[in-house]
Design an enzyme around this catalytic site. Structure first.
Site, PDB file in Angstrom:
ATOM      1  N   ARG A 278       0.853  -1.187   0.000  1.00 34.97           N
ATOM      2  CA  ARG A 278       0.000   0.000   0.000  1.00 34.97           C
ATOM      3  C   ARG A 278       0.894   1.245   0.000  1.00 34.97           C
ATOM      4  O   ARG A 278       1.387   1.667   1.051  1.00 34.97           O
ATOM      5  CB  ARG A 278      -0.887  -0.025   1.248  1.00 34.97           C
ATOM      6  CG  ARG A 278      -2.034   0.971   1.244  1.00 34.97           C
ATOM      7  CD  ARG A 278      -2.646   1.075   2.629  1.00 34.97           C
ATOM      8  NE  ARG A 278      -1.775   1.820   3.530  1.00 34.97           N
ATOM      9  CZ  ARG A 278      -1.645   1.584   4.830  1.00 34.97           C
ATOM     10  NH1 ARG A 278      -2.293   0.579   5.388  1.00 34.97           N
ATOM     11  NH2 ARG A 278      -0.857   2.330   5.572  1.00 34.97           N
ATOM     12  N   HIS A 282      -3.435   4.499   4.742  1.00 34.64           N
ATOM     13  CA  HIS A 282      -4.617   3.635   4.826  1.00 34.64           C
ATOM     14  C   HIS A 282      -5.846   4.376   4.315  1.00 34.64           C
ATOM     15  O   HIS A 282      -6.657   3.825   3.579  1.00 34.64           O
ATOM     16  CB  HIS A 282      -4.841   3.188   6.271  1.00 34.64           C
ATOM     17  CG  HIS A 282      -6.133   2.468   6.477  1.00 34.64           C
ATOM     18  ND1 HIS A 282      -6.367   1.192   6.029  1.00 34.64           N
ATOM     19  CD2 HIS A 282      -7.300   2.871   7.065  1.00 34.64           C
ATOM     20  CE1 HIS A 282      -7.593   0.818   6.336  1.00 34.64           C
ATOM     21  NE2 HIS A 282      -8.189   1.826   6.952  1.00 34.64           N
ATOM     22  N   TYR A 291       4.439   4.913  11.350  1.00 39.02           N
ATOM     23  CA  TYR A 291       4.675   3.479  11.544  1.00 39.02           C
ATOM     24  C   TYR A 291       5.503   2.820  10.438  1.00 39.02           C
ATOM     25  O   TYR A 291       5.752   1.626  10.490  1.00 39.02           O
ATOM     26  CB  TYR A 291       3.340   2.730  11.708  1.00 39.02           C
ATOM     27  CG  TYR A 291       2.340   2.933  10.596  1.00 39.02           C
ATOM     28  CD1 TYR A 291       2.391   2.188   9.428  1.00 39.02           C
ATOM     29  CD2 TYR A 291       1.308   3.874  10.727  1.00 39.02           C
ATOM     30  CE1 TYR A 291       1.457   2.362   8.420  1.00 39.02           C
ATOM     31  CE2 TYR A 291       0.369   4.068   9.723  1.00 39.02           C
ATOM     32  CZ  TYR A 291       0.455   3.306   8.575  1.00 39.02           C
ATOM     33  OH  TYR A 291      -0.473   3.494   7.568  1.00 39.02           O
TER      34      TYR A 291
END
Length: 394
Positions: A278, A282, A291
């Site tokens: 990805r 998100h 992160y």
């Protein structure tokens, strides 16, 4: 990959620790050449360009609409960036009459099937032409004419629903299947296990496509599974399984084509784990810098699935730099112009809040609606006519 009696099987590779790993099927290198011994699937020029146009359309739409969200024009958005091959490569291997039950990052499948930019925009802005009548969040698309079930926000609900729908297809005997898309995070939900077990017990024509994109929001896949990802779970349900390079459009297409053959001709459900990444956050509400590192993202940007497909098309002499430039410019212009039109359209009439839900509107709901209209009449300046709130008798 070995094929026996039309059955595609990937032999596990055992490590020193006794665990087994399922190898990843791939065909296409990043420079557009095939791996040694690899053979491209039977895709003609028209279909290859249809796939590529859908990939580029999805990328351009995602870039522009995330920008629109940042400008305050849109409340929410989710990008498919980096996962286009997993979605569009698989959708292209289906029959257009096969049912798609998506999670929320599969707009590319709609683009491939012919969903127009106008239709995307109407849903995103929830205007009067939105098929969902403004009742859904942005990116919760649906199209009955394109056999794309309307997206639902709760995670993994579409997976057992896909099994049930496929059972109906089996009973109908129409030669179609259902495809359920989901991320590896959804594979941690109980619905995933219930769906796979039910699918194998009842032998229904369903394909489960897991986009293993590395992260369930902020949780890396390494912290989600003690075993080798999602694919090994298929063995527990005696289900056929394929792990594929999710950035390789040709490999995804061929894997899905083989899976569909098993599902439709033999009523054997199949699990496909597409290994991808990805590249975007998100959602527009997420900040991935908290992160994961820029260095990690940079590694995967070099594996861009659109660039890989572009390079293959160039090698085939089916595409050119000048055509690429024209396509990019046209799509950017079309997305911007269409967005402006969609923004100007009024929202759905107020009475659509309660119509076409029940055959006859229940008295209690009618009473609530009358209360709402009275409230709007009391505060007319808060609900301007130009916004459409006083339509439908308010």
């Amino acid at each position: 990959m070995t094929t026996t009696k039309s059955r595609t099987v990937y032999t596990p590779v055992f490590t020193d620790g006794g665990e087994f790993r399922i190898p990843t099927f791939r065909l296409l290198k990043q420079d557009g050449s095939l791996y040694k011994g690899g053979k491209a699937p039977d895709i003609n020029k028209d279909k290859a360009l249809r796939i590529y146009h859908a990939m580029v359309t999805t990328r351009v739409l995602d870039e522009r609409m995330l920008g629109a969200q940042r400008q305050g024009r849109l409340s929410f958005y989710m990008q498919c960036t980096g996962e286009e091959a997993s979605i569009i490569g698989s959708a292209a291997a289906l029959d257009d009459a096969d049912m798609i039950m998506a999670q929320y990052r599969e707009q590319g499948a709609l683009a491939y099937r012919g969903f127009t930019i106008d239709e995307f925009m109407n849903q995103l802005f929830g205007n009067e032409l939105d098929y969902g009548k403004g009742r859904q969040m942005p990116v919760h698309y649906g199209s009955s004419k394109l056999n794309y079930m309307t997206i639902s926000s709760p995670l993994a609900t579409q997976i057992p629903q896909a099994t049930g729908y496929a059972y109906g297809q089996k009973m109908a005997g129409d030669g179609h299947c259902t495809v359920a898309y989901f991320g590896e995070g959804a594979a941690s939900e109980g619905d995933f296990h219930a769906a796979l077990n039910m699918a194998t017990v009842h032998r229904v024509p369903v394909i489960f496509i897991c986009r293993n994109n590395g992260y369930a929001i902020s949780t890396p896949a390494t912290e989600q599974f003690a075993a080798d990802g999602v694919a090994p779970r298929a063995y527990g349900y005696k289900m056929d399984v394929i792990r594929v390079d999710g950035n390789d459009t040709l490999a995804v297409y061929q894997a899905t084509e083989a899976a569909r053959k098993l599902a439709v001709e033999e009523n054997r459900p199949v699990l496909i784990e597409a290994m991808t990444y990805r590249l975007a956050a998100h959602s527009s509400s997420d900040d991935p810098s908290g992160y994961r590192s820029k260095d990690e993202e940079a590694v995967w940007r070099e594996k861009d699935p659109i660039l890989r497909m572009y390079n293959w098309l160039i090698r085939q002499k089916w595409w050119s730099e000048s055509e690429e430039k024209e396509l990019q410019e046209r799509l950017r212009r079309e997305v911007l112009e269409t967005m402006k039109r969609a923004q100007k359209r009024p929202p759905p009439p107020l009475d659509t809040l309660i119509t076409d839900v029940y055959d006859e509107v229940p008295p209690a709901l009618n009473a609530q609606f009358e209360t709402l209209k009275a409230h709007i009449r009391k505060y007319p300046d808060e609900y301007p006519k130009s916004a459409g709130y006083v339509q439908g008798g308010a």
